[in-house]
Write a protein that holds these residues in place. Structure first.
Motif, PDB file in Angstrom:
ATOM      1  N   ASN A 216      -5.877  -8.229  -1.139  1.00 57.12           N
ATOM      2  CA  ASN A 216      -4.473  -7.946  -0.824  1.00 57.12           C
ATOM      3  C   ASN A 216      -3.512  -8.747  -1.695  1.00 57.12           C
ATOM      4  O   ASN A 216      -2.456  -9.179  -1.248  1.00 57.12           O
ATOM      5  CB  ASN A 216      -4.201  -8.217   0.666  1.00 57.12           C
ATOM      6  CG  ASN A 216      -4.924  -7.234   1.568  1.00 57.12           C
ATOM      7  OD1 ASN A 216      -4.865  -6.020   1.351  1.00 57.12           O
ATOM      8  ND2 ASN A 216      -5.609  -7.740   2.569  1.00 57.12           N
TER       9      ASN A 216
ATOM     10  N   GLN B 103      -4.677   1.057   0.787  1.00 58.55           N
ATOM     11  CA  GLN B 103      -5.013  -0.110   1.609  1.00 58.55           C
ATOM     12  C   GLN B 103      -6.407  -0.608   1.252  1.00 58.55           C
ATOM     13  O   GLN B 103      -6.657  -1.809   1.188  1.00 58.55           O
ATOM     14  CB  GLN B 103      -4.944   0.259   3.097  1.00 58.55           C
ATOM     15  CG  GLN B 103      -3.536   0.420   3.624  1.00 58.55           C
ATOM     16  CD  GLN B 103      -3.486   0.953   5.052  1.00 58.55           C
ATOM     17  OE1 GLN B 103      -4.439   1.593   5.528  1.00 58.55           O
ATOM     18  NE2 GLN B 103      -2.382   0.725   5.737  1.00 58.55           N
TER      19      GLN B 103
ATOM     20  N   LEU C 249      -6.294  -2.304  -2.223  1.00 57.10           N
ATOM     21  CA  LEU C 249      -5.695  -3.640  -2.106  1.00 57.10           C
ATOM     22  C   LEU C 249      -6.635  -4.626  -1.432  1.00 57.10           C
ATOM     23  O   LEU C 249      -6.722  -5.793  -1.820  1.00 57.10           O
ATOM     24  CB  LEU C 249      -4.377  -3.556  -1.328  1.00 57.10           C
ATOM     25  CG  LEU C 249      -3.148  -3.137  -2.135  1.00 57.10           C
ATOM     26  CD1 LEU C 249      -1.996  -2.801  -1.210  1.00 57.10           C
ATOM     27  CD2 LEU C 249      -2.728  -4.244  -3.095  1.00 57.10           C
TER      28      LEU C 249
ATOM     29  N   SER D 266       0.826  -1.209   0.000  1.00 60.31           N
ATOM     30  CA  SER D 266       0.000   0.000   0.000  1.00 60.31           C
ATOM     31  C   SER D 266       0.863   1.264   0.000  1.00 60.31           C
ATOM     32  O   SER D 266       0.506   2.271  -0.621  1.00 60.31           O
ATOM     33  CB  SER D 266      -0.949   0.007   1.203  1.00 60.31           C
ATOM     34  OG  SER D 266      -0.234  -0.091   2.418  1.00 60.31           O
TER      35      SER D 266
END
Length: 227
Positions: A58, A50, A53, A29
């Motif tokens: 993620n 963040q 993602l 991130s």
């Protein structure tokens, strides 16, 4: 109320952290935050990244599959920032492809997977590629034979061996991807393999293997004893 990046402690600023501690010290991130430069009124660039993602589990591979339109759905991400993210991920994919170019000698089906996965493993449609080898099993040429839809491609036997003669190849490896992710040979996969193998025997050009590639794995006809 968030604290802007330029007001963070120096160690917490992505650009400064990159310079002071090196690129490996940054999270995904934070690296993305450097790319987009700024967030929105309600969240910092890092917080925004963040969130982006998280939407991709993620996973950078999943993030690379998001369209420009999907990325711009995040508040604070306009078209320019979305293109910057997509371009950076594409460069990463191409770097992977160039890195495996150094693996020239084919010693196993896994070696073929490592060469071809970055090229066709994540495509939403099927592509059929040929690896052309010399008598030391080193890849001297690779070429896309055909490009099709979600369920298949057309293979021209004449083109396969025309290129083989042009490259002075002594053997070839067949490879194509399955966008569905299924690691299973269809009857048409088996039929075209047998057809090419028979033609190769008559022309004294060996078909060493046919490998089906997916994002996370592969299926080798040779390993499975289909040859």
């Amino acid at each position: 109320m968030y604290t802007p990046i330029n007001q963070w402690a120096e160690d917490d600023r992505p650009r400064e952290k990159f310079l002071l501690k090196g690129k490996s010290s940054l999270s995904d991130s934070e690296l993305l935050a450097i790319l987009i430069g700024s967030g929105s009124r309600n969240e910092s660039a890092v917080q925004l990244c963040q969130r982006i993602l998280f939407s991709a589990n993620n996973n950078l591979n999943q993030l690379g599959k998001l369209s420009i339109q999907k990325l711009t759905e995040f508040k604070g991400i306009g078209e320019a920032k979305a293109i910057t993210i997509a371009a950076a991920l594409e460069l990463g994919r191409r770097r992977r492809s160039e890195d495996v170019e150094e693996l020239k000698k084919i010693t196993s089906s896994k070696a073929v997977f490592e060469i071809m996965q970055p090229i066709i493993g994540e495509l939403p449609h099927e592509e059929f590629w040929i690896l052309y080898l010399n008598n030391s099993n080193k890849v001297i040429h690779k070429a896309q034979l055909s490009k099709g839809g979600i369920v298949g491609t057309v293979v021209d036997v004449r083109i396969v061996f025309k290129v083989a003669f042009e490259q002075n190849a002594t053997s070839i490896i067949l490879t194509h991807n399955h966008p569905s992710g299924k690691l299973m040979a269809s009857q048409s996969d088996i039929d075209i393999t047998k057809k090419l193998k028979l033609a190769g025997e008559q022309l004294e050009i060996l078909i060493l293997d046919h490998i089906i590639i997916t994002e996370n794995g592969y299926y080798s006809f040779q390993d499975e004893g289909i040859f």
